[in-house]
Design a protein around this motif. Sequence first.
Motif, PDB file in Angstrom:
ATOM      1  N   PHE A   1      32.118   9.773  36.499  1.00 19.45           N
ATOM      2  CA  PHE A   1      31.225   9.324  35.348  1.00 19.45           C
ATOM      3  C   PHE A   1      32.335   8.100  34.910  1.00 19.45           C
ATOM      4  CE2 PHE A   1      30.311   8.678  31.001  1.00 19.45           C
ATOM      5  CZ  PHE A   1      29.144   8.122  30.928  1.00 19.45           C
ATOM      6  N   GLU A   2      33.825   8.503  34.906  1.00 21.56           N
ATOM      7  CA  GLU A   2      34.750   7.622  34.119  1.00 21.56           C
ATOM      8  C   GLU A   2      34.742   6.239  35.149  1.00 21.56           C
ATOM      9  OE1 GLU A   2      38.346   9.538  33.402  1.00 21.56           O
ATOM     10  OE2 GLU A   2      37.571  10.153  31.451  1.00 21.56           O
ATOM     11  N   ARG A   3      34.794   6.661  36.490  1.00 24.12           N
ATOM     12  CA  ARG A   3      34.701   5.337  37.457  1.00 24.12           C
ATOM     13  C   ARG A   3      33.630   4.585  37.324  1.00 24.12           C
ATOM     14  NH1 ARG A   3      36.688   9.689  40.822  1.00 24.12           N
ATOM     15  NH2 ARG A   3      34.793  10.173  41.787  1.00 24.12           N
ATOM     16  N   TYR A   4      32.465   5.224  37.121  1.00 28.50           N
ATOM     17  CA  TYR A   4      31.061   4.430  36.996  1.00 28.50           C
ATOM     18  C   TYR A   4      31.411   3.540  35.695  1.00 28.50           C
ATOM     19  CZ  TYR A   4      26.236   4.012  35.054  1.00 28.50           C
ATOM     20  OH  TYR A   4      25.184   3.376  34.531  1.00 28.50           O
ATOM     21  N   LEU A   5      31.916   4.032  34.495  1.00 28.49           N
ATOM     22  CA  LEU A   5      31.864   3.160  33.522  1.00 28.49           C
ATOM     23  C   LEU A   5      32.958   2.084  33.642  1.00 28.49           C
ATOM     24  CD1 LEU A   5      32.185   5.739  30.546  1.00 28.49           C
ATOM     25  CD2 LEU A   5      30.048   4.187  31.351  1.00 28.49           C
TER      26      LEU A   5
ATOM     27  N   GLN B   1      33.703   0.741  36.280  1.00 31.60           N
ATOM     28  CA  GLN B   1      33.159  -0.403  37.171  1.00 31.60           C
ATOM     29  C   GLN B   1      32.383  -1.329  36.400  1.00 31.60           C
ATOM     30  OE1 GLN B   1      31.370   1.561  40.386  1.00 31.60           O
ATOM     31  NE2 GLN B   1      33.486   2.306  41.449  1.00 31.60           N
ATOM     32  N   GLN B   2      31.762  -0.738  35.409  1.00 26.41           N
ATOM     33  CA  GLN B   2      30.672  -1.811  34.564  1.00 26.41           C
ATOM     34  C   GLN B   2      31.400  -2.629  33.656  1.00 26.41           C
ATOM     35  OE1 GLN B   2      28.035   1.276  32.770  1.00 26.41           O
ATOM     36  NE2 GLN B   2      26.459   0.550  34.182  1.00 26.41           N
ATOM     37  N   SER B   3      32.704  -2.271  33.208  1.00 25.63           N
ATOM     38  CA  SER B   3      33.354  -2.936  32.361  1.00 25.63           C
ATOM     39  C   SER B   3      32.860  -2.927  31.009  1.00 25.63           C
ATOM     40  CB  SER B   3      33.838  -4.295  32.712  1.00 25.63           C
ATOM     41  OG  SER B   3      34.509  -4.309  33.802  1.00 25.63           O
ATOM     42  N   LYS B   4      32.209  -1.739  30.486  1.00 23.19           N
ATOM     43  CA  LYS B   4      31.513  -1.571  29.368  1.00 23.19           C
ATOM     44  C   LYS B   4      32.325  -1.367  28.285  1.00 23.19           C
ATOM     45  CE  LYS B   4      27.093   0.339  28.008  1.00 23.19           C
ATOM     46  NZ  LYS B   4      25.837   0.958  28.358  1.00 23.19           N
ATOM     47  N   TYR B   5      33.507  -0.658  28.429  1.00 24.98           N
ATOM     48  CA  TYR B   5      34.012  -0.094  27.553  1.00 24.98           C
ATOM     49  C   TYR B   5      35.522  -0.268  27.631  1.00 24.98           C
ATOM     50  CZ  TYR B   5      29.956   2.724  26.073  1.00 24.98           C
ATOM     51  OH  TYR B   5      28.825   3.175  25.892  1.00 24.98           O
ATOM     52  N   PRO B   6      36.559  -0.256  26.821  1.00 27.42           N
ATOM     53  CA  PRO B   6      37.998  -0.524  27.075  1.00 27.42           C
ATOM     54  C   PRO B   6      38.303   0.787  27.692  1.00 27.42           C
ATOM     55  CG  PRO B   6      37.526  -0.840  24.756  1.00 27.42           C
ATOM     56  CD  PRO B   6      36.374  -0.334  25.255  1.00 27.42           C
ATOM     57  N   SER B   7      39.277   0.759  28.485  1.00 25.96           N
ATOM     58  CA  SER B   7      39.912   1.714  29.538  1.00 25.96           C
ATOM     59  C   SER B   7      40.341   2.936  28.586  1.00 25.96           C
ATOM     60  CB  SER B   7      41.276   1.354  30.285  1.00 25.96           C
ATOM     61  OG  SER B   7      40.494   0.385  31.298  1.00 25.96           O
ATOM     62  N   GLY B   8      41.071   2.579  27.618  1.00 24.28           N
ATOM     63  CA  GLY B   8      41.468   3.860  26.725  1.00 24.28           C
ATOM     64  C   GLY B   8      40.546   4.633  26.255  1.00 24.28           C
ATOM     65  N   GLU B   9      39.281   3.929  25.890  1.00 22.58           N
ATOM     66  CA  GLU B   9      38.161   4.670  25.288  1.00 22.58           C
ATOM     67  C   GLU B   9      37.660   5.746  26.182  1.00 22.58           C
ATOM     68  OE1 GLU B   9      35.193   2.920  23.382  1.00 22.58           O
ATOM     69  OE2 GLU B   9      36.379   1.468  22.073  1.00 22.58           O
TER      70      GLU B   9
ATOM     71  N   ILE C   1      29.540   7.629  24.222  1.00 24.44           N
ATOM     72  CA  ILE C   1      30.018   7.782  25.514  1.00 24.44           C
ATOM     73  C   ILE C   1      29.240   9.204  26.103  1.00 24.44           C
ATOM     74  CG2 ILE C   1      31.658   8.117  27.264  1.00 24.44           C
ATOM     75  CD1 ILE C   1      33.314   5.997  25.893  1.00 24.44           C
ATOM     76  N   LYS C   2      29.514  10.064  24.983  1.00 23.28           N
ATOM     77  CA  LYS C   2      29.067  11.428  25.499  1.00 23.28           C
ATOM     78  C   LYS C   2      27.346  11.448  25.677  1.00 23.28           C
ATOM     79  CE  LYS C   2      32.270  14.055  22.657  1.00 23.28           C
ATOM     80  NZ  LYS C   2      32.629  15.032  21.541  1.00 23.28           N
ATOM     81  N   ASN C   3      26.694  10.637  24.863  1.00 19.42           N
ATOM     82  CA  ASN C   3      25.337  10.405  25.264  1.00 19.42           C
ATOM     83  C   ASN C   3      25.321   9.869  26.432  1.00 19.42           C
ATOM     84  OD1 ASN C   3      24.437  11.838  22.844  1.00 19.42           O
ATOM     85  ND2 ASN C   3      24.485   9.915  21.526  1.00 19.42           N
ATOM     86  N   GLU C   4      25.847   8.991  26.990  1.00 23.55           N
ATOM     87  CA  GLU C   4      25.742   8.148  28.280  1.00 23.55           C
ATOM     88  C   GLU C   4      25.942   9.156  29.205  1.00 23.55           C
ATOM     89  OE1 GLU C   4      26.603   4.548  29.490  1.00 23.55           O
ATOM     90  OE2 GLU C   4      26.986   3.565  27.344  1.00 23.55           O
ATOM     91  N   PHE C   5      27.105  10.064  28.919  1.00 20.96           N
ATOM     92  CA  PHE C   5      27.048  11.038  30.016  1.00 20.96           C
ATOM     93  C   PHE C   5      26.243  11.881  30.140  1.00 20.96           C
ATOM     94  CE2 PHE C   5      29.196  15.204  31.166  1.00 20.96           C
ATOM     95  CZ  PHE C   5      29.910  14.887  32.169  1.00 20.96           C
ATOM     96  N   ARG C   6      25.345  12.524  29.150  1.00 18.10           N
ATOM     97  CA  ARG C   6      24.291  13.087  29.227  1.00 18.10           C
ATOM     98  C   ARG C   6      23.261  12.846  29.952  1.00 18.10           C
ATOM     99  NH1 ARG C   6      25.897  13.952  23.391  1.00 18.10           N
ATOM    100  NH2 ARG C   6      26.677  16.017  23.152  1.00 18.10           N
TER     101      ARG C   6
END
Length: 310
Positions: free
Chosen positions: A256-260, A262-270, A279-284
Amino acid sequence: MNKKALLVLALMVSGFCASAQRVGSSPEHIQALTSKWQGERFPDGRPKVPDIVVERLKNCTLEQVWGYMERKGYRNQVERDWIILKPGETMTGRVVTAQFMPTRPDLDSLVRAQGKAEGRSQKGGINIWPIDILTKGDVYVADGYGKIKDGTLIGSSLGNAIYGKTGNGVIFYGSIRDMQELRDTKGFNAWVKGHHPSYIKDMTPTAINAPIRIGEVTVLPGDIVFANEYGVAFVPAHLVEGLVSASEMTALRDEFERYLLQQSKYPSGEIHGDWSDKIKNEFRTWVGKYPKKLAVTQKEIEAYLAKDGH
């Protein structure tokens, strides 16, 4: 031999069969050995770890398997340095154990008598006794005490019989023969300490479905084996589901982190740190659409998320 001597021998054999330890462990003994397992069992007493869990174990790495067991206090569960029939494959399955010892006539005759009393086959070599009880999903694990020449526990015929019964292969602290023919048996694999063209000789199966030693590991019947080109691990049945869930949860998070990323949707630190509720809701949502059947449950996912992903 006169009639009196024959009578004495018959009484000795019948006394052995009545009072001596069985060649094959009873269901009650296996249940006692594996008492930490609280789930369903096979008729022979071995834990019946669900098929989906055994299959999902293939997705783990040796390091994940070793690390989980180490944290649970099981520090001697991995054996390395094998000759592998087909490197690059991973095998998992439910263990059936057998212990072989160097033959001595007095012990061998008693084992044969006890095996007959237990209803074991009297045709062919007694090395087939462990093979006779194999079922689908099993892995035949034998302590052949490292014997190579004259220590070949199976050849191509028995290898095909094993695969027909289990859909799996074998792990022998000993040797096999017919490597070339066995390599052509699709689906069958073997982890052994050697191979030799000789036939098995002067070996007696003294215990079936009892605790055995495989190198540095104590193996119990009903353990779940994880074998790949890096080593072989024997996982106690009561730890397998937790191991698979923990490893699968880690793998899901990484994917999931690789998926995010690749989208450049959130800063890497988050993404790499503690997840926000968003992010938890997106993961669900992402897990809910996952294309493969998962061993990890929704309850376990929520418990993981409640710990901020750590």
